[in-house]
Design a protein around this motif. Structure first.
Motif, PDB file in Angstrom:
ATOM      1  N   ILE A   1      73.516  80.639  85.996  1.00 16.69           N
ATOM      2  CA  ILE A   1      74.756  81.290  85.763  1.00 16.69           C
ATOM      3  C   ILE A   1      75.945  81.514  86.795  1.00 16.69           C
ATOM      4  CG2 ILE A   1      76.257  81.978  84.077  1.00 16.69           C
ATOM      5  CD1 ILE A   1      75.526  80.059  83.005  1.00 16.69           C
TER       6      ILE A   1
ATOM      7  N   CYS B   1      82.173  77.403  83.588  1.00 12.66           N
ATOM      8  CA  CYS B   1      81.422  78.972  84.252  1.00 12.66           C
ATOM      9  C   CYS B   1      82.325  79.900  84.342  1.00 12.66           C
ATOM     10  CB  CYS B   1      80.539  78.450  85.682  1.00 12.66           C
ATOM     11  SG  CYS B   1      81.151  78.445  87.208  1.00 12.66           S
TER      12      CYS B   1
ATOM     13  N   TYR C   1      78.240  72.571  80.221  1.00 17.81           N
ATOM     14  CA  TYR C   1      77.391  73.176  81.921  1.00 17.81           C
ATOM     15  C   TYR C   1      77.159  71.761  82.253  1.00 17.81           C
ATOM     16  CZ  TYR C   1      77.859  78.115  80.455  1.00 17.81           C
ATOM     17  OH  TYR C   1      78.764  80.346  80.213  1.00 17.81           O
TER      18      TYR C   1
ATOM     19  N   LEU D   1      76.125  79.129  89.301  1.00 20.20           N
ATOM     20  CA  LEU D   1      76.608  77.864  89.443  1.00 20.20           C
ATOM     21  C   LEU D   1      77.818  78.341  89.501  1.00 20.20           C
ATOM     22  CD1 LEU D   1      77.583  75.346  87.779  1.00 20.20           C
ATOM     23  CD2 LEU D   1      77.339  76.570  85.637  1.00 20.20           C
ATOM     24  N   ASN D   2      78.414  79.613  89.231  1.00 20.29           N
ATOM     25  CA  ASN D   2      79.471  80.514  89.553  1.00 20.29           C
ATOM     26  C   ASN D   2      79.973  80.393  91.178  1.00 20.29           C
ATOM     27  OD1 ASN D   2      82.324  81.749  88.425  1.00 20.29           O
ATOM     28  ND2 ASN D   2      80.885  84.072  89.001  1.00 20.29           N
TER      29      ASN D   2
ATOM     30  N   THR E   1      78.420  83.347  77.814  1.00 22.31           N
ATOM     31  CA  THR E   1      76.407  83.347  78.013  1.00 22.31           C
ATOM     32  C   THR E   1      75.902  84.788  78.228  1.00 22.31           C
ATOM     33  OG1 THR E   1      77.158  81.531  78.773  1.00 22.31           O
ATOM     34  CG2 THR E   1      74.863  82.239  79.751  1.00 22.31           C
TER      35      THR E   1
ATOM     36  N   GLY F   1      80.769  81.584  81.741  1.00 26.64           N
ATOM     37  CA  GLY F   1      79.676  82.303  82.282  1.00 26.64           C
ATOM     38  C   GLY F   1      79.170  83.408  81.551  1.00 26.64           C
TER      39      GLY F   1
END
Length: 504
Positions: free
Chosen positions: A111, A213, A176, A114-115, A220, A217
């Motif tokens: 995560i 995200c 995602y 991805l961010n 999550t 995020g």
């Protein structure tokens, strides 16, 4: 390990190809597993009276011969018995809270990656703006729209994707993966754009599809970590979110002068394509509502009994289309109907607007005043990064000794995570005054860089406590709450650079 791989996109593909013969769930091997769990649960709680048991048994039909060892039903809905499907005990391996530390770390890292990758896509564009002005013959303000429209796109995107991720039928991991997959595909028409309108339209769409995200995020992190560890997770996630915009101009500052603006698109496209592959193989579903929904669906098929339901299904049993629309609009509702959420979002948006102002201000100061070239202008963002390297560890120490110890006390309140904001509220005006006052040719260039480094103190000590507070105060709707925050941040981030572009 198979527990996590089953719920990745790779696991779904393998199960589909093999006809669900590979990566089987425990309840597919033993469909009576839920009954054993019910018996344990019932023995640890107060049983219903014998009269209720006898009354409910009269309504059993032929199917109940398979359920005869289950003493009582969990609920009654529309006159029908409902058997609640929940976790198979406190140590259920499918519960994300029970995953091993290594898997939690792997999910959290994905995560964060991805961010970071998505945020790079916003700011790596900045050094290529001059090249776009030359190629398309547009003004500086129009070129700046490439940054602003992308930011607007990822401000409104979470307002849709985050509430969708809270729906039991959808979950988070699929959103995602597929939105990032579309994001990568959208870079082809963006990088090969033949005119400015085409480029701007696809930049807007890219921001919209790549945005989940940014808000989900945080949800999550809440899925896999308890509230105490969540404070660490949200701080690290936010730090990656700041590092993305910081490192974007650094990379773009070397790529754009050598290869032109199109290569700034290809650089983060390759990075995001790599992230897509990683998510495909290693990102399992973390939404408890989605996991239990799919478990109840499997058990209904295996036992041929429609009375097996998860709590999210029971809650949504009588939802109309209007109710679903209300859920999709939850991010807007919470943001504008809760005063504390609105004003905290407004303050973090101000910080974000200042962060994006640096993208236009640094070329003005270090390019026009100090004569730096594009690659050198990108390197000045390292001042902000250096401030983060010092501040983040200190903030994590505060989390350990100032927050986590209080979680165990009955007197704990969400407001107890907010004291660091006093430092942030002071560091922001210090940063702006120092940077603005020292940005002149008669003063060495290191002074405005040092001034800008104080900005990260405000980001970390304001942004993280606010996100922690919102996540703790609204745990069931964390994704929607963070989506509203992302909308405010993106709105300010999109408009503030335009102010700098209008300096003349």
């Amino acid at each position: 390990m198979a527990t996590q791989f089953r719920d990745t996109q790779f696991g779904h593909l393998i199960r589909s190809v093999s006809g669900n013969k590979l990566f089987r769930y425990p309840d597919e091997i033993d469909p009576s597993l839920w009954k054993k769990s019910h018996q344990r649960d019932k023995s640890s709680t107060c049983a219903r009276s014998e009269e209720q048991t006898n009354a409910s048994s009269k309504d059993f039909d032929a199917r109940d011969t398979d359920l005869e060892d289950v003493s009582v039903n969990d609920a009654v809905e529309d006159g029908n018995d409902i058997y609640l499907i929940d976790w198979y005990g406190p140590d259920d391996p499918e519960n994300p809270q029970n995953w091993s530390s290594s898997w939690k770390f792997l999910v959290g890292f994905q995560i964060c990656l991805l961010n970071f990758s998505f945020y790079i896509a916003s700011s790596i564009y900045v050094p290529g703006a001059l090249s776009i002005m030359e190629d398309f013959g547009v003004s500086e303000i129009v070129a700046t729209l490439g940054l602003s429209l992308f930011t607007i796109g990822y401000g409104f995107g979470p307002m849709l994707w985050s509430p969708m991720s809270e729906m039991p039928k959808l979950g988070r991991s699929g959103i995602y993966f597929w939105t990032l997959f579309v994001f990568v595909l959208l870079q082809l028409p963006t990088g090969f754009a033949i005119n400015m309108p085409m480029f701007l339209v696809f930049r807007l769409l890219s921001g919209f599809f790549g945005s989940p995200c940014l808000a989900t995020g945080g949800a999550t992190m809440a899925d896999i970590y308890d509230p105490a560890r969540f404070a660490y997770g949200i701080c690290i996630l936010a730090s990656f979110g700041v590092c993305g915009p910081v490192f974007g101009p650094i990379l773009g500052g070397f790529v754009a002068p050598a290869k032109g603006w199109r290569w700034t698109i290809w650089v983060f496209t390759w990075l995001c394509a790599f992230v897509v592959v990683v998510l495909f193989f290693f990102l399992p579903e973390t939404s408890a509502a989605n996991i239990l929904y799919k478990r109840a669906k499997r058990l209904r098929n295996a036992n041929r009994d429609d009375r097996l339901r998860s709590q999210p299904e029971i809650d949504a049993a009588h939802h109309t289309m209007r109710d679903h629309l209300i859920v999709l609009g939850r991010a807007f509702t919470l943001t504008f109907s809760e005063p504390i959420v609105f004003f905290m979002d407004l303050y973090t948006a101000l910080l974000y607007g200042v962060l994006f102002t640096w993208f236009e201000s640094f070329p003005l100061v270090f390019g026009e005043v100090y004569g730096f070239d594009l690659s050198q202008q990108g390197l000045v963002f390292l001042g902000i990064f250096a401030g983060g390297v010092i501040t983040v560890p200190l903030f994590l120490v505060w989390v350990k000794y100032g927050i986590i110890l209080r979680f165990t006390k009955p007197t704990f309140k969400p407001e107890m995570v907010l004291p660091p904001t006093f430092f942030g509220s002071a560091s922001l005006p210090i940063c702006l005054f120092w940077y603005g006052w020292s940005a002149r040719k008669s003063i060495h260039w290191i002074m405005p860089i040092i001034g800008s480094s104080f900005f990260i103190v405000g980001i970390i000590t304001l942004f993280n406590p606010v996100l922690n507070y919102l996540g703790i105060a609204y745990p069931p709707y964390a994704a929607s709450i963070f989506a509203g925050n992302a909308l405010f941040r993106a709105s300010f981030g999109a408009t503030f650079p335009l102010f700098v572009s209008c300096r003349y």
